[in-house]
Every structure is written in C-alpha cells, then in structure tokens.
Enzyme design. Sequence first.
Site, PDB file in Angstrom:
ATOM      1  N   CYS A  33      96.903  48.502 -36.988  1.00 34.87           N
ATOM      2  CA  CYS A  33      96.442  48.897 -35.483  1.00 34.87           C
ATOM      3  C   CYS A  33      96.540  50.371 -35.249  1.00 34.87           C
ATOM      4  O   CYS A  33      95.783  50.958 -34.542  1.00 34.87           O
ATOM      5  CB  CYS A  33      97.539  48.293 -34.699  1.00 34.87           C
ATOM      6  SG  CYS A  33      96.741  46.468 -34.327  1.00 34.87           S
TER       7      CYS A  33
ATOM      8  N   GLU B 143     108.424  50.321 -35.196  1.00 34.21           N
ATOM      9  CA  GLU B 143     107.096  50.484 -35.441  1.00 34.21           C
ATOM     10  C   GLU B 143     106.409  51.839 -35.083  1.00 34.21           C
ATOM     11  O   GLU B 143     105.559  51.960 -34.307  1.00 34.21           O
ATOM     12  CB  GLU B 143     106.317  49.509 -34.631  1.00 34.21           C
ATOM     13  CG  GLU B 143     106.632  47.982 -34.942  1.00 34.21           C
ATOM     14  CD  GLU B 143     105.584  46.954 -34.543  1.00 34.21           C
ATOM     15  OE1 GLU B 143     105.027  47.011 -33.437  1.00 34.21           O
ATOM     16  OE2 GLU B 143     105.286  46.056 -35.350  1.00 34.21           O
TER      17      GLU B 143
ATOM     18  N   HIS C  48     103.720  42.585 -21.413  1.00 36.44           N
ATOM     19  CA  HIS C  48     102.263  42.658 -21.971  1.00 36.44           C
ATOM     20  C   HIS C  48     101.220  42.077 -20.886  1.00 36.44           C
ATOM     21  O   HIS C  48     100.184  42.015 -21.221  1.00 36.44           O
ATOM     22  CB  HIS C  48     102.366  42.278 -23.412  1.00 36.44           C
ATOM     23  CG  HIS C  48     102.962  43.083 -24.357  1.00 36.44           C
ATOM     24  ND1 HIS C  48     104.146  42.877 -24.793  1.00 36.44           N
ATOM     25  CD2 HIS C  48     102.346  43.840 -25.202  1.00 36.44           C
ATOM     26  CE1 HIS C  48     104.612  43.587 -25.536  1.00 36.44           C
ATOM     27  NE2 HIS C  48     103.529  43.991 -26.110  1.00 36.44           N
TER      28      HIS C  48
ATOM     29  N   GLY D 265     104.349  48.812 -20.246  1.00 36.28           N
ATOM     30  CA  GLY D 265     105.158  49.235 -21.401  1.00 36.28           C
ATOM     31  C   GLY D 265     104.221  49.454 -22.727  1.00 36.28           C
ATOM     32  O   GLY D 265     104.717  50.371 -23.441  1.00 36.28           O
TER      33      GLY D 265
ATOM     34  N   CYS E 144      98.261  41.042 -33.913  1.00 35.24           N
ATOM     35  CA  CYS E 144      97.316  42.126 -33.279  1.00 35.24           C
ATOM     36  C   CYS E 144      96.396  42.649 -34.501  1.00 35.24           C
ATOM     37  O   CYS E 144      95.286  43.201 -34.058  1.00 35.24           O
ATOM     38  CB  CYS E 144      98.373  43.136 -32.808  1.00 35.24           C
ATOM     39  SG  CYS E 144      99.730  43.757 -34.018  1.00 35.24           S
ATOM     40  N   CYS E 145      96.960  42.810 -35.688  1.00 37.27           N
ATOM     41  CA  CYS E 145      96.193  43.674 -36.612  1.00 37.27           C
ATOM     42  C   CYS E 145      94.689  42.831 -37.267  1.00 37.27           C
ATOM     43  O   CYS E 145      93.722  43.592 -36.890  1.00 37.27           O
ATOM     44  CB  CYS E 145      96.962  43.887 -37.921  1.00 37.27           C
ATOM     45  SG  CYS E 145      98.559  45.160 -37.481  1.00 37.27           S
TER      46      CYS E 145
ATOM     47  N   GLU F 136     100.917  50.955 -39.612  1.00 35.13           N
ATOM     48  CA  GLU F 136     100.461  49.666 -39.087  1.00 35.13           C
ATOM     49  C   GLU F 136      98.911  49.616 -39.111  1.00 35.13           C
ATOM     50  O   GLU F 136      98.404  50.785 -38.549  1.00 35.13           O
ATOM     51  CB  GLU F 136     101.062  49.294 -37.869  1.00 35.13           C
ATOM     52  CG  GLU F 136     100.512  47.899 -36.967  1.00 35.13           C
ATOM     53  CD  GLU F 136     100.865  47.530 -35.658  1.00 35.13           C
ATOM     54  OE1 GLU F 136     102.063  48.021 -35.411  1.00 35.13           O
ATOM     55  OE2 GLU F 136     100.404  46.659 -35.002  1.00 35.13           O
TER      56      GLU F 136
HETATM   57 ZN    ZN Z   1      98.916  45.585 -35.254  1.00 31.38          ZN
END
Ligand code: ZN
Length: 807
Positions: A342, A324, A164, A213, A408-409, A340
């Site tokens: 996101c 996911e 990342h 990625g 992340c969300c 999700e």
């Molecule tokens: Zn997320």
Amino acid sequence: MAFTGLMAVAFQCMVLVAAAPPSDYPIAPVPFTAVHFQDGFWLPRLETNRTVTIPYCFSKCEETGRIENFKVAGGLSDKAWRGGAGFDDSDVSKIIEGAAYSLAVKPDAKLEAYLDQLIGYYAAAQEKDGFLYTYWTARHTVKDPKRVACRPEKERWDNIASAHQLYNAGHMYEAAVAHYQATGKRTLLEIALRNADLVCSEFNENGRRDPPGHQEIEIGLAKLYRVTGQKKYLDQAKFFLEQRGRATGRRLYGPYSQDHKPVVEQSEAVGHAVRANYMYAGMADVAALTGDRRYLQAVDRIWENVVGRKLYLTGGVGARGGGEAYGDDYELPNLTAYCETCAAIANCLWNHRMFLLHGDGKYIDVLERSLYNGVLSGIGLDGKSFFYPNPLESDGRHARSPWFGCACCPSNICRFMPSIPGYVYAVRGDELFVNLYVGGKADFELGRQKLTITQQTRYPWDGTISLRIEPQQSPARFVLKLRIPGWAQGKPVPSDLYRYLDDHPEQPSLKLNGQPLPCQPTAGYVAIDRQWQSGDTVELSFPMPVRRVVAHPAVEDCRGKVALERGPIVFCVEHADVPQGKVLNLLLPDDAVLQSRFRPDLLSGVQVIEGTAQSTRFEKTADGGKRIQQQPVNFTAIPYYAWAHRGQGEMTVWLARSLEVARPLPAPTTASTAKASSSGGDPSALNDQREPKSSGDHSNKFLHWWPRKGTTEWVQYDLARPTEVRAVEVYWFDDTGRGECRIPESWRLLYRRDGQWLPVEEPSGFGCEKDKYNRCQFKPVTTDGLRIEVKLQPNWSAGIHEWRVEP
Ligand SMILES: [Zn+2]
C-alpha cells in the site's frame, strides 16, 4: 476528470455539476479509459487483475464476513458482525473502485449487477443521517467484541484516532466517484454524498476538530469536490489537514499519524508510511485546488527528504515493521524492510500528483521505479498471492499469502492496477507529456484537436520505442514532450541516494521520421514543437545495459554492496537460480562479466541477468583458525517483482562487492550437517548457523511453538554419522514486550542408543537464560541422534534461535 469515450456519462456529468472547479492541477492526466494497452508486459497483468484478482478479492470478502457485515448493519441478515477491525469495510470499497475502473474499459453486465447488489447493502447499512460504519451500526451483534481492533468505545465517532470511520469514508468516496463515472449511476455517489455531508456538519470549526487517525478521506473529498463542484468538500479536506499537529481541545496523536506538527510546517516523512503518503497526496490535491503555496512548499520539502534519504531502490518506502513506519534518514535495512505494498501504491499516487503540479520528469522517475518494482512485487503472477511487506532480502522466511487478516494490500492492488494506463500521458495547454512507455494506443483530445497516438515497444525489456502521431486534422501544432527516464541519463534516482557504479557511454537517441534530433532533456523531457502531420513517427532509443548500482555510504545495510538494474527494472538473486540455494553468501566482484537475455519460459517471460559470482564459506585451517574459501558459481538474477514464485528460500537485491562485507557460510559443524526436526515450527532455523543479536531478535530466523502454551515440545538432530558428543548450547527465543514467547520452564537432553532415547549423564545444568547460549556439558556419548525436550511455561509459548553441538 472526464472520461473520454463515455460521452453519455460526460454529458450527464455536465448537467449535474453545479459549477466548474476554479482551479486544478496545471497538468491534466489523460484518463485511463482513453489509453489502451496492447503490450506483452502490462496488458496480461491488467487482464489478470480484471478476471482473477477482483473476483477473487470479492469472494474473500464474502468468505470473511466483510460483505455480510453491511447486511448485518442494514438488518438484512441476522448473523453476527464478523472481522478483526473496523477498517474491514474499506476493503469492499476499494474492490468496488477497482471493479468500476474495470467496467469503464470493459462492460460486464454480471459484474455491474453484482456491484448494484453490494451498493444495495451499503444503502441498507447507512444510518438515516448518513453515518456508515458497519462495526458501530451492527455492534450489538458482535460475538467477541475483544476481537475487534480499534473500535469506538462510547459513541460512533469515538476513537477517531484509530477506529477508521473516516478512512473507510474516504475509500467509499473514491469508489462512489469511480462507479458513477463508469456507469453513470448515482446510487453509490448519493450514499457517499450523504455521508460526506454528515462529516462536514460534524467536523468543523464549531464542532469536532479531531482529524482522522488514518488519512485517506482528504483524497476522497477532493474527488467529491471535482465531481460535484461543491467547494465544501474541498474545504473539508483542507480542514482535516489543518487540524493535524494543532492541539485544539485534544491530545495530538504524534508522529505515527503525522500529527506532531502542523502539516505546512512538516519537512520530514515520519510515522506510518501509508498514512503519510496518502496525506502527502491529499496535500498536493489541496495545493493544486486551492493554490495554497504553504502546502506546495511542504510537500516539496517532504519529497526531498524521502527521495534523498528514505526511498528503497525498489521505490518502496517504510523501513520499519514497528508502526509500519518510515525510519530515520538512511535507515534502509533490507531483510527487515517493511515496504508495504500500500505504501508503494501511495508513493505512486503522491509522485503522480507532484508531477501534475510541477511537470518535472523526476517525479515520474520515482513513480516508474515504484510501479515496476515495489508495487508489482506485491501481487503474484497468478493474481491471487500477495505480499504485504516487500523486503529486499530473505533468509527463507517470506512467502506470498492468499489473503491477510488486514487485507488493505490486495484490495489496493485491485483498484490500482486498472488505473495504470492513466499514468502514461498528460496534457498542459498545447503540450503533450509522454511519461511511460507501454505498447498500445490512446485516443484523446489535446486542446480542440483529436489525437491518436500509438506506441510500439517491448519496454521494459527493450528501450526502443516507436510513437506514431495521428492528429485528426493535420497539420496540428503542439509540443510533444518525451520523458527521458533518469535511468537512461545515468541517474537512477533524482538524488544522491543511489548512483550507478559504472559509466555507460551509449546515450539515448531520438529520431523524427527517420531523421536524428538532439536528445538533450530539460527537466526530464525532450520537447518537439512542430506542425504534426498524421503518420509522423518518433523513435526513441534508450540503451539498456546491465547497470551496477551502489547506495549512499550512509545506508549501513548497503555499504560495500551492489545491486543490478536494467532499464527501470531492479533485479534480485533468488535461491532457485543458484546451486544449493544459497545467495546471501555471494560476492559479486566489480569486474565480473554480466549478460542479459530474455527467458520466455521463466516466470511468464522475464529478462534475466547472468554471470559468475563467488560463493563464500569459512573453512578451518590446520592451526585451528579459519579462512574464507571462495568458489565460483553461475547465477541468474531475475526481476525483483517476480521473486517468491518458486518456493521459499534465500533472496537478495544487494550483493557484496568484496570480502570485507561478504557473509560467508560458516564451516560445516556437527549441528549444521544434522537433519533437524521438531514437534512444531521451522526446524531449519536451529542449525542455519545465523547468530541472533538477542533472544528477541526477530530479524534472525527462529523456531517457535506459538500458539501452543504450557506444553512439552521437542527438537531433534539426526546426525550425519555416529559422533562422540560432549556438550550442546541452546539460544532461546523470547519476545517479551512484543509477542507471547518466553524462555521455557525447563528442558532436558536425550541421546539415541539402539533406537532408544536416554537422558545424558552428569549434565552441568539446563540453563534458561535470555540473550546468550545456554551450555550443557555432560559425560561424552557416541550417538547418531540428539533430542531436546522442552517444558513450556504455563500460559506462555517458547522458541529457539540456534542449537549447537560440540563433538
Ligand atoms: Zn496494505
């Protein structure tokens, strides 16, 4: 994108920009800074985001070491790098982006100073050549390197498939552009540009050719290109996209990262849904900014696939928890839906871009559906309780969470919410698109004409909208294009994936200064081309009856079921609104009368749907068989986005229309009427009478003792009355290949007599086999309590799906 109202910044921007981009989207959004919500629905949510969610998420980043990590990497702290994954840096950048958007509409000296301080840590953490990735730079201080998921192994760009570094960079670029545009300060922008320059020099035809990625940097680079006018950033975005699916000196990552075939040859949404949707948004940017038609055709094809076969009714995407990921065509399970937060946000980002490319209202239909349902469900009314997955059904296992290890969300919510006003209006030449209906006022320029437009509406609760048009110099000629939502034209989605079950005769209507006009949309819009006078008023009326929706028959989990909608809102039935809290056994006949009303007292004020459904339950017949008993129950359906604010329990969006697909409650048994307790885990799973498909069935509720391992544990039934019992059956949970639960080493059964626990006599055996009930028959006892003692295998945990008792 210029930010109206920030003339000083705009001026500065013009001076700094080397050359205007040669081309961009044919349609330009009116920036969120020019659109001021004054409504009862969105404004409170945006204010909560500004005053609660953003500061709360910053404090969580401080608490979890995410901010300290920048100081550690920058030599400003002697603590150790802390966290679970290299992508933790991105959360801070996303919240900075959200905070910058918030500053752009509401100056706040304290917040601005806090951002300055954070940016100072970024500057310290950045290596001399521009590299910025706190895990790598601070790696020598990590106490437990095993805890850091997806880390570079040998050198800093190593393991680009999962570490990342470039994903973080992309979010930093977005934050930098937002901060620059909000404050006029170049501090974070300079850091971002130094990093982007390094990325450009490392990743190119003659250098490294492995793409990130996790996509995201493509969107960030497109923004850097727009703000600087430097084409190399756009070229770099396209370079990364071009590398996907091309095995030049490397092994492909596969469909999980959309790296299975060149992007311009892709036609189907596959793999990790957030990566996918960010990539499609990035591809749309490249299509718009370069005019490359291959990109345009590819995103068009993929969009057809998603909207025709892979979109949840809530606008969520990503059916599978494993990876996911997007599932196969029509694979849209409800209980295990991943959806999700996101991915729903990314779906909005992508569909907005599709609209900017094509000018068709169908993209806003998808955006609106995601926005009001799949995105909004991700953030609690309090602004600090979140969902990561957003399933369309619950057996009681789901609850909002104050934070996540992978956060992340919440950070995505921080930055997305303040940008919502930017989705309302857009312009193309002398055309003004009105895409969303939200009460408030907007001031912007259409061509050389300054224009104020005021919306008055109670949308989404009411479909009446009044728009007042005020050109600064009237008359002013332009084309007002009003979106007539798909749902108001009898089409919930722009595909055959969902359809309304019932016809509704009432049609949308339109008036100009009180005079009716025809309301026949083309590509989703009704156009009014005229010389506008200041004070001209347009009135739209979208009838908002309760609608029943059914899914394409290929969607297995929705077959024979119905969902309820009203306007853009998808409804659900939740435990708190039904007697006994049982909703999964409800049946809603097609002829059941449904009514809707506004409940100001409920969930910050929501429209509800009320009616009578049938509660279904098996009952035993005299001849030993069973039949389904139906009992009418009054229910209230609430907007899906507002679920899970009143404790845990059952919830469903889809209800059975007939007995064939109903899921009746089983007849009461000795076990189901007993009070279950345990030394750990959720004992209500033991006697919920829901049958697992296998020991590893995660979709069935189970009790587990993880993370305890090798211990002796117990489960207990206090029976409703003293009962003669002759056998029990236990279905073990075992998630070999996925988790750390295994069948136990051994177990034994005790019964209660005079308050003492005694072992049963003459037991037929205590089986520990997977994927079946393990039956133990014994000399009958009359008792008011049973207890199972379980010895866990050394180094393994264990769990139970179901425990039956035979009288
Ligand atoms: Zn997320």
